[in-house]
Enzyme design. Structure first.
Site, PDB file in Angstrom:
ATOM      1  N   LYS A 498       0.842  -1.199   0.000  1.00 50.95           N
ATOM      2  CA  LYS A 498       0.000   0.000   0.000  1.00 50.95           C
ATOM      3  C   LYS A 498       0.873   1.243   0.000  1.00 50.95           C
ATOM      4  CE  LYS A 498      -0.498   0.029   5.049  1.00 50.95           C
ATOM      5  NZ  LYS A 498      -1.451   0.098   6.183  1.00 50.95           N
ATOM      6  N   TYR A 728      13.361  32.710   1.683  1.00 53.36           N
ATOM      7  CA  TYR A 728      12.183  33.541   1.945  1.00 53.36           C
ATOM      8  C   TYR A 728      12.172  34.043   3.390  1.00 53.36           C
ATOM      9  CZ  TYR A 728      10.074  32.017  -2.465  1.00 53.36           C
ATOM     10  OH  TYR A 728       9.813  31.792  -3.785  1.00 53.36           O
TER      11      TYR A 728
END
Length: 833
Positions: A498, A728
């Protein structure tokens, strides 16, 4: 070879001969081998983690009629299967690996040609491959495929010898005392090369001197031993041992006393010049490498070729064209949704067979193309060689063959049974072929080095950015076999794939697991299972989170849903009826909630479950009953885990007994449960995160190997003064003059933003460095002030378990989330040793 001759080789064995007329010309240790197996002798080798006895009956059904099996400690289940092989020959031996070595040693004694045996701590495979490259077509060579230097690999290598060969080159590696005696009897070298001595496997020897002495056992009966006297410990061991007084020493090194004196090593920008003196003449050899190890490896090859009588011009030409040695087969995404299997670093019949076997079991695509060059060192005539190649192509389901080279062109008629096209050279192929015709297929590259198939590989690979997830399929299977060693031979194993196999890629991982005989696969949602079916996965697949909108696909693609409530029972039953499936019952899995309180029935629901499944109009059948642990990895909660086991054992026994179906499987153990609660393995276990190399138990983690490595490259390096900011919002200010590396990975690739601001660390050239500033969408920043590095260097985000755990803690999460968060835009590259 007839069974009677084999019996004389295995002295003291117990033989059961049912087919005395059978012939053996192939030794088999891997049950996954394909093609005509009727002339094979299978060695059912037992290991700590598995046993070859598991595959005997399957191989018998596929045509094998000769088996070597252990004389003791064979589980009853497999002994019963042996009795079903009524027309097979069996040899029961004390040690199956020793029997394999005895066969190869007997075979080796039939040939009297120069045989080079190579050992040492490092460089064995490279020296062997470079010898093959340099000798080229001047001699008919037989040599170890890849790094076949183990107790099993060596006899398989030697078995390749035939009467056409003029020179043999085999490598031998050991990890503990006593092993080299066996390999010496198999190889029986006439020429020895001792590469060097290092730290590898030091822990298995009392001293470094003992390890040297053990490795030297390979050369006891050699005519000549080639080595570098600058390795003082090796030289001292050789000259001090009485056993080597009769062995000629052919040495090289810095001293004048050597047969070949290394006068100077000049490292230039892209190559190295080795200046040597031999027989009072001075020569210069140029190799296209700049590292010290490559210079040493090349000198071993130069020494051998001088000893064999090759002239300096021939040796110089061979040195100039030396190519890197790749140790692993690579799988990468290619043009137009194709898969590239790049094994273009060596080419002989044996390595071609290995690669074709792999491609045959790759079920992602029906169409399979082989691009292959001429085979340059075969030891047999071209007519026989390419007849065998054509047969291999037919046996392995190749749908298109592209042959490159004049020899293949001359033998084009042999390939009439397959869609085939031929080109005289790689350059002509690159110039004339339309690469857009590759689409939704598997492409295998197999080329001799002189054909430069790396140019083809570059054009075939899908364009992508520099960040990749490398997935080591050998390590995946090693982890699988470790957990197999913890369970009974009769216990089935369900593998969790999965979340794209915990980020590793569901199709490729599932294909490897199917190739290695797991019993079940499990996905979270039906679309994952549908994708596996569309890519050739035929194993049973359980869906743990079935949704009503997906029921039609579950039925259509033969998936098996988790039934965890009566609502799901009724709605899935209705879907089965609406699709006209009433005539056959659809397998499902019943989940009990024994304490996790996520999904599942309670013990009070058993009477109703029995009533529903026993109803005459029921269209479902129970394939398995299972439950989930809440905290099997936490020793402080073992009392609760035992409570869950007791509940599940009781409830599942009641349901199974009431339904009267002994074929229903029961399973509750996860990865931690397999290691910590083996008494509760029941009929099947579910292997999840442990398969991918992560375990909370330290003693288990030591046995596991890392499967996934996330890596990128340095895009740019900047020098900034103290006080300047990075990224940033100026979240990082340099406190000193700093070197900043910008790397090609960001949060859109799955890099957790919490790892910025010096919380997370990655590895550059073996050193951990901090991630600084804010992590951007597509890139981030590192402080590499104290680490030597240049633009283009690799950066490891995570790889081994320690680094992955460290990253997880820094991000405030668990390894599961880190692995499964890697974005689909990050290319997965698969490796097989």
């Amino acid at each position: 070879m007839k069974p009677s001759e084999i019996t004389t080789i295995f002295k003291g064995s117990s033989a059961q001969i049912c087919d005395p007329a059978s012939e053996v010309d192939q030794l088999l240790t891997d049950s996954r081998h394909t093609g005509d197996l009727s002339r094979s002798l299978f060695f059912a080798i037992p290991t700590k983690r598995n046993t070859g006895c598991r595959y005997v009956f399957d191989l018998y059904q596929r045509g094998v009629r000769n088996f070597v099996v252990p004389a003791a400690d064979v589980p009853d289940e497999f002994l019963q299967q042996f009795q079903l092989c009524t027309t097979a020959n069996f040899w029961q031996v004390k040690d199956v690996v020793r029997a394999l070595q005895q066969m190869a040693a007997y075979h080796r004694r039939q040939y009297d040609i120069p045989v080079v045996g190579i050992t040492g701590s490092n460089g064995k495979t490279i020296v062997k491959d470079w010898i093959v490259q340099m000798v080229g077509e001047s001699r008919r060579l037989v040599f170890s495929p890849r790094s076949y230097n183990s107790q099993i690999g060596v006899p398989l290598s030697v078995w390749q010898m035939n009467a056409e060969h003029q020179l043999a080159v085999f490598e031998a590696g050991i990890s503990q005392a006593g092993e080299m005696d066996y390999l010496r009897e198999v190889i029986q070298p006439s020429i020895g090369i001792f590469t060097n001595i290092g730290q590898a496997h030091d822990e298995n020897f009392l001293t470094r001197s003992q390890k040297i002495a053990e490795k030297l056992q390979l050369f006891l009966h050699c005519q000549v031993l080639i080595y570098c006297t600058d390795h003082k410990a090796v030289h001292s061991a050789i000259v001090s041992q009485e056993a080597f007084r009769q062995v000629r020493r052919f040495t090289w090194g810095m001293g004048e006393e050597n047969d070949i004196q290394l006068l100077d090593t000049q490292v230039r920008e892209n190559d190295t010049v080795l200046s040597v003196s031999y027989l009072q003449k001075t020569y210069s050899f140029v190799i296209p490498f700049v590292d010290r190890a490559s210079a040493e490896n090349a000198m071993h090859c130069i020494a051998l070729l001088f000893y064999l009588g090759f002239d300096a011009d021939f040796i110089a030409q061979g040195c100039t064209h030396l190519a890197p040695v790749a140790m692993r087969l690579e799988m990468k995404e290619a043009l137009n949704d194709s898969l590239l299997v790049n094994d273009s670093y060596s080419l002989d019949l044996n390595s071609l067979t290995i690669a074709l076997d792999y491609v045959l079991h790759e079920r992602q695509h029906h169409n399979k193309t082989l691009i292959m060059s001429d085979i340059l060192q075969a030891g047999i005539s071209d007519d026989e060689l390419y007849t065998q190649v054509a047969g291999l192509i037919l046996q392995h389901g190749i749908t298109r063959f592209i042959g490159i080279g004049s020899a293949l062109q001359r033998h084009a008629a042999l390939f009439s049974s397959v869609n085939a096209i031929f080109y005289p050279s790689t350059e002509e192929f690159l110039h004339q072929f339309d690469f857009d015709t590759f689409s939704h297929e598997t492409i295998l590259l197999k080329g001799a080095r002189l054909f430069h198939f790396e140019d083809i590989a570059k054009l075939l690979q899908r364009r992508s950015h520099q960040t990749v997830m490398e997935v080591n399929l050998n390590n995946l299977i090693s982890n699988l076999n470790y957990y197999r060693s913890l369970i009974r031979p009769t216990t089935k194993l369900m593998a969790m794939v999965k979340a794209a196999s915990y980020g590793a890629g569901k199709v490729e991982v599932a294909n490897a697991l199917q190739f290695n005989h797991v019993d079940y696969l499990t996905v979270a949602y039906s679309d994952e299972g549908v994708d596996l079916r569309r890519n050739g996965i035929t194993l049973p697949i359980m869906v743990m989170n079935p949704e009503e909108e997906s029921f039609d696909d579950i039925i259509r693609y033969r998936l098996e849903p988790d039934i965890y409530s009566f609502r799901i029972f009724e709605s899935f039953s209705a879907a089965v009826r609406s699709m006209g499936q009433e005539g056959q019952k659809v397998p499902v899995h019943v989940e009990f909630d024994t304490g996790m309180h996520r999904l599942g029935f309670s013990g009070d629901d058993i009477p109703m479950l029995v009533e529903r499944f026993s109803s005459p109009d029921c269209v479902l059948t129970v394939r398995s009953i299972f439950s989930h642990f809440a905290c099997a990895d936490n020793p402080s909660e073992d009392a609760f885990t035992h409570l869950q086991i007791d509940r599940f054992t009781s409830w599942s026994a009641q349901l199974k007994s009431s339904l009267g179906d002994e074929g229903i499987l029961r399973h509750i153990l996860n990865s931690s449960g397999i290691a910590r609660f083996p008494e509760a393995q029941l009929d099947m276990v579910r292997l999840g995160i442990g398969l991918y190399g992560i375990a909370p138990e330290p003693e288990v983690q030591q046995q596991l190997k890392p499967v996934s490595q996330l890596k990128t490259k340095i895009s740019q390096i900047k020098e900034i003064p103290a006080g300047d900011s990075v990224g940033y919002n100026r979240r990082w200010i340099a406190k000193r003059p700093s070197r900043i590396a910008i790397i090609s990975i960001g949060y859109a690739d799955g890099l957790n933003r919490h790892l910025g601001y010096e919380n997370g660390r990655v590895v550059v050239n073996g050193c951990q460095v901090p991630i600084i500033g804010s992590i951007c969408m597509d890139m981030c920043f590192l402080d590499v002030t104290d680490v030597p590095c240049v633009e283009g260097d690799d950066v490891i985000i995570f790889g081994d378990s320690d680094l992955l755990q460290q990253i997880s803690r820094a991000a405030g999460t668990i390894p599961y989330e880190i692995l499964t968060s890697v974005s689909p835009r990050v290319k997965r590259v698969y490796y097989e040793e």
